[in-house]
Design a protein around this motif. Structure first.
Motif, PDB file in Angstrom:
ATOM      1  N   GLU A  86       0.834  -1.202   0.000  1.00 46.70           N
ATOM      2  CA  GLU A  86       0.000   0.000   0.000  1.00 46.70           C
ATOM      3  C   GLU A  86       0.870   1.253   0.000  1.00 46.70           C
ATOM      4  OE1 GLU A  86      -2.789   0.040   3.116  1.00 46.70           O
ATOM      5  OE2 GLU A  86      -3.727  -1.873   2.588  1.00 46.70           O
ATOM      6  N   LEU A  87       0.296   2.325  -0.544  1.00 47.57           N
ATOM      7  CA  LEU A  87       0.966   3.618  -0.446  1.00 47.57           C
ATOM      8  C   LEU A  87       0.976   4.065   1.006  1.00 47.57           C
ATOM      9  CD1 LEU A  87      -0.720   5.455  -3.443  1.00 47.57           C
ATOM     10  CD2 LEU A  87       1.673   4.790  -3.316  1.00 47.57           C
ATOM     11  N   GLN A  88       2.034   4.753   1.403  1.00 48.79           N
ATOM     12  CA  GLN A  88       2.079   5.271   2.759  1.00 48.79           C
ATOM     13  C   GLN A  88       0.975   6.295   2.944  1.00 48.79           C
ATOM     14  OE1 GLN A  88       5.964   6.804   3.570  1.00 48.79           O
ATOM     15  NE2 GLN A  88       7.008   4.868   3.048  1.00 48.79           N
ATOM     16  N   ARG A  89       0.461   6.367   4.159  1.00 48.72           N
ATOM     17  CA  ARG A  89      -0.679   7.249   4.442  1.00 48.72           C
ATOM     18  C   ARG A  89      -0.386   8.700   4.092  1.00 48.72           C
ATOM     19  NH1 ARG A  89      -5.107   4.165   4.599  1.00 48.72           N
ATOM     20  NH2 ARG A  89      -4.814   2.350   5.950  1.00 48.72           N
ATOM     21  N   SER A  90       0.869   9.103   4.275  1.00 55.46           N
ATOM     22  CA  SER A  90       1.216  10.507   4.022  1.00 55.46           C
ATOM     23  C   SER A  90       1.468  10.782   2.544  1.00 55.46           C
ATOM     24  CB  SER A  90       2.476  10.879   4.821  1.00 55.46           C
ATOM     25  OG  SER A  90       3.558  10.054   4.420  1.00 55.46           O
ATOM     26  N   THR A 113      -0.025  10.394  -7.353  1.00 54.97           N
ATOM     27  CA  THR A 113       0.111  11.248  -8.524  1.00 54.97           C
ATOM     28  C   THR A 113      -0.020  10.356  -9.755  1.00 54.97           C
ATOM     29  OG1 THR A 113       2.500  10.927  -8.730  1.00 54.97           O
ATOM     30  CG2 THR A 113       1.760  12.701  -7.249  1.00 54.97           C
ATOM     31  N   PRO A 114      -0.168  10.940 -10.946  1.00 56.75           N
ATOM     32  CA  PRO A 114      -0.199  10.098 -12.152  1.00 56.75           C
ATOM     33  C   PRO A 114       1.033   9.195 -12.279  1.00 56.75           C
ATOM     34  CG  PRO A 114      -1.017  12.282 -12.665  1.00 56.75           C
ATOM     35  CD  PRO A 114      -0.505  12.337 -11.254  1.00 56.75           C
ATOM     36  N   ASP A 115       2.187   9.694 -11.840  1.00 61.47           N
ATOM     37  CA  ASP A 115       3.392   8.856 -11.886  1.00 61.47           C
ATOM     38  C   ASP A 115       3.266   7.667 -10.939  1.00 61.47           C
ATOM     39  OD1 ASP A 115       4.708  10.289 -13.829  1.00 61.47           O
ATOM     40  OD2 ASP A 115       5.765  11.581 -12.396  1.00 61.47           O
ATOM     41  N   HIS A 116       2.709   7.918  -9.739  1.00 62.47           N
ATOM     42  CA  HIS A 116       2.456   6.821  -8.804  1.00 62.47           C
ATOM     43  C   HIS A 116       1.531   5.794  -9.433  1.00 62.47           C
ATOM     44  CE1 HIS A 116       3.568   9.590  -5.261  1.00 62.47           C
ATOM     45  NE2 HIS A 116       4.454   8.609  -5.291  1.00 62.47           N
ATOM     46  N   MET A 117       0.510   6.299 -10.154  1.00 62.38           N
ATOM     47  CA  MET A 117      -0.449   5.390 -10.771  1.00 62.38           C
ATOM     48  C   MET A 117       0.233   4.520 -11.821  1.00 62.38           C
ATOM     49  SD  MET A 117      -3.538   4.221 -10.942  1.00 62.38           S
ATOM     50  CE  MET A 117      -4.824   5.376 -10.395  1.00 62.38           C
ATOM     51  N   GLU A 173      -9.558  -4.755 -10.880  1.00 60.18           N
ATOM     52  CA  GLU A 173     -10.091  -5.304  -9.636  1.00 60.18           C
ATOM     53  C   GLU A 173      -9.257  -4.923  -8.425  1.00 60.18           C
ATOM     54  OE1 GLU A 173     -10.244  -9.474 -10.339  1.00 60.18           O
ATOM     55  OE2 GLU A 173     -11.679  -9.319 -11.988  1.00 60.18           O
ATOM     56  N   SER A 174      -8.137  -4.255  -8.645  1.00 64.00           N
ATOM     57  CA  SER A 174      -7.235  -3.900  -7.549  1.00 64.00           C
ATOM     58  C   SER A 174      -7.822  -2.801  -6.664  1.00 64.00           C
ATOM     59  CB  SER A 174      -5.891  -3.433  -8.116  1.00 64.00           C
ATOM     60  OG  SER A 174      -5.116  -2.805  -7.130  1.00 64.00           O
ATOM     61  N   GLU A 175      -7.885  -3.048  -5.365  1.00 61.76           N
ATOM     62  CA  GLU A 175      -8.378  -2.036  -4.424  1.00 61.76           C
ATOM     63  C   GLU A 175      -7.432  -0.845  -4.374  1.00 61.76           C
ATOM     64  OE1 GLU A 175      -9.127  -3.639  -0.598  1.00 61.76           O
ATOM     65  OE2 GLU A 175     -10.538  -5.172  -1.300  1.00 61.76           O
ATOM     66  N   GLU A 176      -6.127  -1.123  -4.473  1.00 67.29           N
ATOM     67  CA  GLU A 176      -5.142  -0.050  -4.435  1.00 67.29           C
ATOM     68  C   GLU A 176      -5.325   0.900  -5.619  1.00 67.29           C
ATOM     69  OE1 GLU A 176      -4.517  -3.185  -4.062  1.00 67.29           O
ATOM     70  OE2 GLU A 176      -3.463  -3.486  -2.156  1.00 67.29           O
ATOM     71  N   VAL A 177      -5.575   0.335  -6.785  1.00 64.10           N
ATOM     72  CA  VAL A 177      -5.797   1.157  -7.970  1.00 64.10           C
ATOM     73  C   VAL A 177      -7.062   1.993  -7.805  1.00 64.10           C
ATOM     74  CG1 VAL A 177      -6.378   1.110 -10.431  1.00 64.10           C
ATOM     75  CG2 VAL A 177      -4.540  -0.339  -9.562  1.00 64.10           C
ATOM     76  N   GLU A 229      -9.739   7.301  -7.023  1.00 68.45           N
ATOM     77  CA  GLU A 229     -10.625   8.226  -6.294  1.00 68.45           C
ATOM     78  C   GLU A 229      -9.905   9.514  -5.933  1.00 68.45           C
ATOM     79  OE1 GLU A 229     -12.367   6.341  -2.913  1.00 68.45           O
ATOM     80  OE2 GLU A 229     -13.235   4.690  -4.079  1.00 68.45           O
ATOM     81  N   VAL A 230      -8.665   9.375  -5.437  1.00 68.44           N
ATOM     82  CA  VAL A 230      -7.896  10.563  -5.040  1.00 68.44           C
ATOM     83  C   VAL A 230      -7.525  11.400  -6.262  1.00 68.44           C
ATOM     84  CG1 VAL A 230      -5.749  11.371  -3.982  1.00 68.44           C
ATOM     85  CG2 VAL A 230      -6.985   9.435  -2.982  1.00 68.44           C
ATOM     86  N   LEU A 231      -7.039  10.742  -7.312  1.00 67.86           N
ATOM     87  CA  LEU A 231      -6.606  11.458  -8.513  1.00 67.86           C
ATOM     88  C   LEU A 231      -7.780  12.106  -9.244  1.00 67.86           C
ATOM     89  CD1 LEU A 231      -3.956   8.932  -9.865  1.00 67.86           C
ATOM     90  CD2 LEU A 231      -3.504  11.246  -9.047  1.00 67.86           C
ATOM     91  N   LEU A 232      -8.928  11.437  -9.228  1.00 65.03           N
ATOM     92  CA  LEU A 232     -10.107  12.012  -9.886  1.00 65.03           C
ATOM     93  C   LEU A 232     -10.559  13.274  -9.158  1.00 65.03           C
ATOM     94  CD1 LEU A 232     -11.905  11.375 -12.312  1.00 65.03           C
ATOM     95  CD2 LEU A 232     -13.431  10.108 -10.778  1.00 65.03           C
TER      96      LEU A 232
END
Length: 357
Positions: A4-8, A12-16, A32-36, A41-44
């Motif tokens: 998972e990504l760290q909470r802090s 970003t698009p690069d992270h995606m 189907e990935s929950e992480e994706v 949601e955040v990027l949108l």
């Protein structure tokens, strides 16, 4: 499960893009990935917060295209962000029977834009999607689908509106509306150009106003284009300015919002800076003009759009035998495609006068 990504850490698009690559390496479906999905949601949300990077009308078209695709996918339990190419292919097959080719292509553009901006693989690039779009387009051509242009708003209509919207008894909004349409016709102005006309970039020389178009769809050089308005249009604009208590050289925009109490309503952004009226405000001007003058047209005619003055002026110039290259220059077109398309609507029964003299 993927790390998972760290909470802090804000995606970003690069992270995606990294996350998509990680999914491939771990043989995890990005659909189907929950992480994706969490990153989407955040990027949108971030994308919508930064909508200022687009012109208002462009963003509305993006939003409309995504909404249509999202609705289609949700009804069929399909992922829309990210989307499989097969989902887009099904959408094209479904949508092509409901909308015109131009709308279908705008929807595909919206799907592509959202995927690219969020760092997701673009499903519209798949050869099957492109082939399906091409097939739908050819089918519509075979069915003789015609490109419908905006209904021209010509000099006859402007004179009718002048009778109603000017003079001592006209309201402020009527004077503003007529000034906006008269300038749009006289200067072949796009909606965005009209909205961004500034008081401090407008000058008065020998009884005529000279308006500056600092940027346009075809001019992002930073060097303004200039249009000198006719005497009659200049007087209509000055009459509106007097009624609105506006002066040349003031900070702000020439076309102002008008409140329900018939008072100037200066538009401001979230930081308190002056901003131009929105696309909808200009569209409403054309809607009011259509309600008054629609009886001049055939019963099934399309209502005016924000292109109607531009189309009407191009047709008017063509009726006066003005060369297409001069029409291109007057309307700030970079090629002859659109003016030639507009001129095809030419009706020789219309008046051959225009307001350019």
């Amino acid at each position: 499960m993927l790390p998972e990504l760290q909470r802090s850490e804000v995606p970003t698009p690069d992270h995606m893009r990294d996350l998509v690559q990680l999914c491939r390496e771990h043989k995890v479906s990005i659909y189907e990935s929950e992480e994706v999905q969490l990153a989407v949601e955040v990027l949108l949300k971030e994308f919508f917060q930064r909508k200022g990077q687009f012109r208002e009308r462009t963003f509305l078209r993006l939003e409309s295209g995504l909404k249509a695709f999202k609705s289609f996918c949700q009804e069929r339990d399909l992922s829309y962000l990210p989307a499989k190419f097969s989902s887009v292919e099904l959408f094209v097959q479904y949508r092509s029977s409901l909308v015109r080719t131009s709308t279908l292509k705008a929807d595909i553009w919206a799907i592509s834009t959202f995927h690219r901006k969020l760092g997701l693989p673009d499903p519209t690039l798949h050869e099957y999607v492109r082939a399906t779009v091409k097939e739908a387009t050819l089918t519509k051509i075979g069915d003789l689908e015609l490109i419908k242009q905006a209904t021209p708003l010509n000099l006859q209509i402007l004179k009718e509106l002048q009778e109603i919207w000017t003079g001592p008894n006209a309201s402020l909004i009527q004077k503003r509306d007529y000034a906006a349409l008269a300038m749009s016709y006289n200067g072949l102005l796009r909606c965005s150009e009209l909205r961004h006309l500034r008081l401090d970039m407008t000058t008065h020389v020998n009884g005529r106003l000279r308006i500056a178009i600092p940027f346009s769809k075809t001019n992002i050089s930073g060097i303004a284009d200039y249009v000198t308005l006719s005497h009659s249009v200049s007087q209509a604009v000055l009459d509106y300015m007097r009624a609105a208590n506006l002066s040349l050289g003031d900070n702000g925009y020439l076309i102002q919002g008008i409140s329900a109490h018939n008072k100037v309503k200066r538009m401001k952004d979230s930081e308190g800076n002056l901003k131009p009226v929105g696309y909808t405000a200009i569209k409403d001007i054309y809607t009011r003009a259509w309600k008054i003058t629609k009886n001049y047209f055939e019963p099934n005619s399309r209502a005016f759009s924000t292109h109607s003055c531009r189309v009407g002026a191009a047709v008017g110039l063509a009726q006066r035998k003005v060369d297409v290259l001069q029409i291109m220059k007057a309307g700030r077109w970079t090629n002859a495609t659109m003016p030639n398309r507009y001129i095809k609507t030419l009706d020789n029964s219309d008046t051959t006068e225009d307001m350019m003299m």
